[in-house]
Design a protein around this motif. Structure first.
Motif, short mmCIF file in Angstrom:
data_model
loop_
_atom_site.label_atom_id
_atom_site.label_comp_id
_atom_site.label_asym_id
_atom_site.label_seq_id
_atom_site.Cartn_x
_atom_site.Cartn_y
_atom_site.Cartn_z
N SER A 152 -41.05 -60.37 -47.27
CA SER A 152 -40.05 -59.32 -47.18
C SER A 152 -40.64 -58.03 -46.61
N PHE A 153 -39.87 -57.41 -45.76
CA PHE A 153 -40.22 -56.10 -45.21
C PHE A 153 -39.31 -55.02 -45.77
N ASP A 154 -38.57 -55.36 -46.82
CA ASP A 154 -37.57 -54.44 -47.39
C ASP A 154 -38.06 -53.68 -48.62
N GLY A 155 -39.35 -53.70 -48.88
CA GLY A 155 -39.89 -53.01 -50.05
C GLY A 155 -39.72 -53.83 -51.31
N GLU A 156 -40.30 -53.34 -52.36
CA GLU A 156 -40.25 -54.02 -53.67
C GLU A 156 -40.18 -52.91 -54.72
N LYS A 157 -39.06 -52.83 -55.42
CA LYS A 157 -38.86 -51.76 -56.40
C LYS A 157 -40.02 -51.63 -57.38
N ALA A 158 -40.57 -52.75 -57.81
CA ALA A 158 -41.68 -52.71 -58.78
C ALA A 158 -42.88 -51.93 -58.24
N TYR A 159 -43.03 -51.87 -56.91
CA TYR A 159 -44.18 -51.19 -56.31
C TYR A 159 -43.99 -49.68 -56.23
N ASP A 160 -42.80 -49.19 -56.53
CA ASP A 160 -42.53 -47.75 -56.43
C ASP A 160 -43.43 -46.93 -57.35
N ILE A 161 -43.94 -47.52 -58.41
CA ILE A 161 -44.77 -46.76 -59.35
C ILE A 161 -46.24 -46.66 -58.92
N LEU A 162 -46.63 -47.40 -57.91
CA LEU A 162 -48.03 -47.38 -57.49
C LEU A 162 -48.40 -46.00 -56.95
N ASP A 163 -49.57 -45.54 -57.35
CA ASP A 163 -50.07 -44.24 -56.90
C ASP A 163 -51.28 -44.49 -56.02
N THR A 164 -51.01 -44.72 -54.72
CA THR A 164 -52.09 -44.99 -53.78
C THR A 164 -51.94 -44.06 -52.58
N PRO A 165 -52.99 -43.90 -51.81
CA PRO A 165 -52.89 -43.08 -50.60
C PRO A 165 -51.88 -43.64 -49.59
N ASN A 166 -51.48 -44.88 -49.78
CA ASN A 166 -50.57 -45.54 -48.83
C ASN A 166 -49.10 -45.38 -49.21
N ASN A 167 -48.82 -44.62 -50.28
CA ASN A 167 -47.42 -44.43 -50.67
C ASN A 167 -46.62 -43.89 -49.49
N GLY A 168 -45.42 -44.38 -49.35
CA GLY A 168 -44.54 -43.92 -48.29
C GLY A 168 -44.64 -44.74 -47.01
N MET A 169 -45.67 -45.56 -46.90
CA MET A 169 -45.79 -46.41 -45.71
C MET A 169 -44.88 -47.62 -45.85
N ASP A 170 -44.36 -48.08 -44.73
CA ASP A 170 -43.66 -49.36 -44.73
C ASP A 170 -44.68 -50.45 -45.01
N VAL B 286 -45.84 -52.75 -38.81
CA VAL B 286 -46.08 -52.50 -40.23
C VAL B 286 -47.56 -52.71 -40.50
N ASN B 287 -48.20 -51.69 -41.09
CA ASN B 287 -49.65 -51.71 -41.24
C ASN B 287 -50.14 -51.81 -42.67
N LEU B 288 -49.27 -52.20 -43.58
CA LEU B 288 -49.66 -52.35 -44.98
C LEU B 288 -49.09 -53.65 -45.52
N PHE B 289 -49.92 -54.37 -46.27
CA PHE B 289 -49.57 -55.67 -46.84
C PHE B 289 -49.81 -55.56 -48.33
N ARG B 290 -48.78 -55.84 -49.13
CA ARG B 290 -48.89 -55.79 -50.59
C ARG B 290 -48.55 -57.15 -51.21
N VAL B 291 -49.25 -57.45 -52.28
CA VAL B 291 -49.04 -58.68 -53.03
C VAL B 291 -49.33 -58.40 -54.50
N ASP B 292 -48.89 -59.29 -55.37
CA ASP B 292 -49.25 -59.16 -56.79
C ASP B 292 -49.35 -60.54 -57.40
N THR B 293 -50.06 -60.59 -58.52
CA THR B 293 -50.23 -61.85 -59.23
C THR B 293 -50.55 -61.56 -60.69
#
Length: 166
Positions: free
Chosen positions: A68-86, A121-128
């Motif tokens: 998905s390229f539509d974001g992930e609501k759960a990731y909104d709380i992350l505090d990283t320098p990459n916040n705001g990037m697609d 898009v220059n950022l890739f996020r995953v979780d486990t």
């Protein structure tokens, strides 16, 4: 290996692969993907939204993932320098037992990187889950960095991200 969008005709094999992945997690002591998740409805929703992908070899479907390229609501709380990037996110990655230990999951992640870069898009996020040693090892091997915890109804997950433009 060929990667293509999943279609409803793939549903039975995808669910079989999901069952195999759940069994592997249980055998390794992981609590991830308990209960009905991922359900047939989750996969149908992925396919309807155009985010479900399968990997195929000469004998058929060997893996599934949602991209998905539509974001992930759960990731909104992350505090990283990459916040705001697609970013691109992968969920529900599973590899058939017959294709394990062939680098399929890593190849899928590399393909997602290519998909993201083609879209600018220059950022890739995953979780486990904290106890999913298999995925944690893949994240480490592919250069993902831990970036915090995310929360779903099913519980807490460890989130990772990778900048693709550096």
């Amino acid at each position: 290996m060929n990667i293509r969008k999943a279609v409803l005709a793939d549903l039975d094999i995808i669910m079989s692969i999901m069952s195999q992945a759940k069994a592997q997690m249980r055998s390794l002591g992981s609590a991830q993907w308990g209960g009905d998740y991922p359900s047939q409805d989750n996969i149908k929703d992925d396919i309807a939204a155009g985010i479900g992908y399968v990997a195929c070899d000469d004998c058929g479907v060997i893996a599934y993932m949602a991209v998905s390229f539509d974001g992930e609501k759960a990731y909104d709380i992350l505090d990283t320098p990459n916040n705001g990037m697609d970013y691109v996110v992968v969920h529900r990655l599973a590899v058939a037992d017959r294709a394990k230990r062939r680098g399929v999951a890593s190849a899928l992640f590399m393909e997602v990187e290519n998909m993201a870069l083609k879209k600018g898009v220059n950022l890739f996020r995953v979780d486990t889950n904290f106890d999913n040693a298999y995925m944690l090892r893949i994240f480490s091997n592919l250069g993902f960095a831990y970036c915090g915890k995310v929360y779903y109804e099913s519980g807490e997950r460890m989130a990772y991200e990778k900048r693709l433009d550096i």
